[in-house]
Design a protein around this motif. Structure first.
Motif, mmCIF file in Angstrom:
data_model
loop_
_atom_site.group_PDB
_atom_site.id
_atom_site.type_symbol
_atom_site.label_atom_id
_atom_site.label_comp_id
_atom_site.label_asym_id
_atom_site.label_seq_id
_atom_site.Cartn_x
_atom_site.Cartn_y
_atom_site.Cartn_z
ATOM 1 N N GLY A 266 78.459 -5.470 64.605
ATOM 2 C CA GLY A 266 77.617 -6.378 65.392
ATOM 3 C C GLY A 266 77.389 -7.650 64.595
ATOM 4 O O GLY A 266 76.264 -8.105 64.441
ATOM 5 N N ASP B 98 82.401 -7.205 66.866
ATOM 6 C CA ASP B 98 81.322 -7.534 67.804
ATOM 7 C C ASP B 98 81.870 -7.464 69.229
ATOM 8 O O ASP B 98 83.055 -7.687 69.448
ATOM 9 C CB ASP B 98 80.764 -8.940 67.516
ATOM 10 C CG ASP B 98 79.336 -9.094 68.013
ATOM 11 O OD1 ASP B 98 78.404 -9.082 67.185
ATOM 12 O OD2 ASP B 98 79.144 -9.208 69.248
ATOM 13 N N ASP C 33 83.772 -2.687 71.051
ATOM 14 C CA ASP C 33 82.549 -1.877 71.020
ATOM 15 C C ASP C 33 82.680 -0.949 69.815
ATOM 16 O O ASP C 33 83.574 -0.088 69.779
ATOM 17 C CB ASP C 33 82.459 -1.082 72.334
ATOM 18 C CG ASP C 33 81.212 -0.214 72.397
ATOM 19 O OD1 ASP C 33 80.590 0.032 71.343
ATOM 20 O OD2 ASP C 33 80.877 0.233 73.500
ATOM 21 N N ARG D 199 73.332 -6.421 60.109
ATOM 22 C CA ARG D 199 72.022 -7.078 60.204
ATOM 23 C C ARG D 199 71.621 -7.063 61.676
ATOM 24 O O ARG D 199 71.940 -7.972 62.432
ATOM 25 C CB ARG D 199 72.128 -8.510 59.661
ATOM 26 C CG ARG D 199 70.784 -9.155 59.382
ATOM 27 C CD ARG D 199 70.919 -10.539 58.783
ATOM 28 N NE ARG D 199 71.389 -11.536 59.734
ATOM 29 C CZ ARG D 199 71.514 -12.836 59.474
ATOM 30 N NH1 ARG D 199 71.229 -13.300 58.255
ATOM 31 N NH2 ARG D 199 71.942 -13.679 60.393
HETATM 32 C C1 LIG Z 1 70.725 -9.009 67.151
HETATM 33 S S1 LIG Z 1 72.382 -9.586 67.171
HETATM 34 C C2 LIG Z 1 72.735 -9.656 65.418
HETATM 35 C C3 LIG Z 1 73.945 -10.501 65.104
HETATM 36 C C4 LIG Z 1 74.295 -10.655 63.615
HETATM 37 N N1 LIG Z 1 74.393 -9.386 62.942
HETATM 38 C C5 LIG Z 1 73.307 -11.532 62.892
HETATM 39 O O1 LIG Z 1 72.598 -11.060 62.007
HETATM 40 O O2 LIG Z 1 73.259 -12.730 63.205
HETATM 41 C C6 LIG Z 1 73.241 -8.115 67.686
HETATM 42 C C7 LIG Z 1 74.755 -8.212 67.732
HETATM 43 O O3 LIG Z 1 75.303 -6.925 68.038
HETATM 44 C C8 LIG Z 1 76.403 -7.113 68.922
HETATM 45 N N2 LIG Z 1 76.670 -5.849 69.624
HETATM 46 C C9 LIG Z 1 75.916 -5.282 70.604
HETATM 47 N N3 LIG Z 1 76.464 -4.116 70.984
HETATM 48 C C10 LIG Z 1 77.580 -3.932 70.237
HETATM 49 C C11 LIG Z 1 78.582 -2.926 70.191
HETATM 50 N N4 LIG Z 1 78.534 -1.853 70.990
HETATM 51 N N5 LIG Z 1 79.598 -3.053 69.305
HETATM 52 C C12 LIG Z 1 79.668 -4.165 68.504
HETATM 53 N N6 LIG Z 1 78.756 -5.163 68.522
HETATM 54 C C13 LIG Z 1 77.728 -5.043 69.370
HETATM 55 C C14 LIG Z 1 75.939 -8.258 69.803
HETATM 56 O O4 LIG Z 1 77.009 -8.875 70.493
HETATM 57 C C15 LIG Z 1 75.258 -9.168 68.785
HETATM 58 O O5 LIG Z 1 76.160 -10.064 68.203
#
Ligand SMILES: C[S@@+](CC[C@H](N)C(=O)[O-])C[C@H]1O[C@@H](n2cnc3c(N)ncnc32)[C@H](O)[C@@H]1O
Length: 267
Positions: free
Chosen positions: A53, A76, A99, A116
């Motif tokens: 993510g 992501d 995913d 994070r």
């Molecule tokens: C709260 S944001 C945090 C983004 C990044 N880690 C940061 O600190 O800026 C959550 C992230 O998780 C990603 N995400 C949500 N579900 C996911 C999944 N099933 N697999 C991979 N990424 C996912 C979202 O697209 C988003 O970019």
């Protein structure tokens, strides 16, 4: 009951678009937690790092710099956020859209997994962490941060409660889905349950400051930009700015904030 909006729609729709457009602001909101996250991850120069993510990639870039003879992969589901991430590449850094619950990671392909705030959004957390555990080599480790339960007395809860009173909004399916997922791993017992494929799981609180803007006006602009209504009356705007004023200083509007830092080892 209508089915909740899938997270892939949330992060490829309004929420992901807002994060992509304001990625520097969101980074500022979370960056104060980085020292605890990276200290726990203890990335070595030859490590292969997986960032789950990864969003616009700030932590993946930092991981790639630390793993200067290794490499870092950011995964992501959000196309708009990955577009941002790919705008700042390094030779040992790459991104894949998918995913993380089902993504075909190379088995034992990583020494360390970090995240994070990117691990709360899975449809099936147990299955997702099992998939991630397979990707980490035996003896490898993980470190991630995720939200704690909302404490109604915390500064953040009181500030956003007051803002909601000033600017009541109709319930909207995107915000509901995002908020529910954000809270999905806030209970330590639940965290331990979904991390059953790891050992030495440790959960500890980390306290830091989330920067919402350079000054109260800027913080209000940001809050309003999240929609769904971006315009409010001048007196509402002024009252919103007042809510932020006690937390404004030379380093911006800084709201005290707490998360869980979760660590563990792949047996
Ligand atoms: C709260 S944001 C945090 C983004 C990044 N880690 C940061 O600190 O800026 C959550 C992230 O998780 C990603 N995400 C949500 N579900 C996911 C999944 N099933 N697999 C991979 N990424 C996912 C979202 O697209 C988003 O970019």
């Amino acid at each position: 009951m209508t089915a909740e909006l899938p997270q892939t729609d949330v992060w490829n729709g309004a929420v992901g678009g807002h994060w992509a457009a304001h990625h520097e602001r969101y980074d500022a909101m979370l960056a104060d937690f980085d020292s605890a996250l990276f200290e726990a991850a203890a990335i070595r120069p030859t490590d292969r790092v997986l960032d789950i993510g990864c969003g616009a990639g700030p932590t993946t870039r930092r991981a790639a710099r630390l793993a200067r003879w290794g490499r870092a992969l950011g995964v992501d589901i959000s196309a708009p956020l990955l577009e941002r991430a790919r705008a700042a590449l390094l030779p040992n850094l790459w991104y894949e859209q998918g995913d993380a619950q089902t993504h075909p990671f190379p088995e034992s392909g990583f020494d360390v997994m970090i995240s994070r705030g990117g691990v709360m959004f899975f449809a099936d957390h147990r299955a997702a962490f099992a998939n991630i555990a397979r990707a980490v080599r035996p003896g490898g480790r993980f470190a991630f941060i995720c939200p704690q339960p909302v404490d109604a007395q915390s500064v953040e809860a009181r500030v956003f409660g007051r803002l909601a009173e000033l600017r009541p909004l109709p319930p909207d399916p995107v915000t509901t889905a995002a908020h529910r997922a954000m809270a999905s791993l806030c209970e330590p017992d639940r965290l331990r349950e979904v991390l059953a494929d790891f050992s030495q799981v440790a959960i500890r609180p980390v306290h830091a400051a989330s920067v919402y803007g350079s000054d109260p006006e800027d913080a209000v602009d940001f809050v309003l930009s999240r929609g769904p209504r971006t315009e409010v009356a001048a007196e509402v705007r002024a009252a919103m700015a007042e809510v932020f004023t006690p937390y404004a200083g030379p380093l911006g509007v800084r709201l005290p904030s707490s998360v869980w830092l979760v660590t563990g080892v792949r047996p």
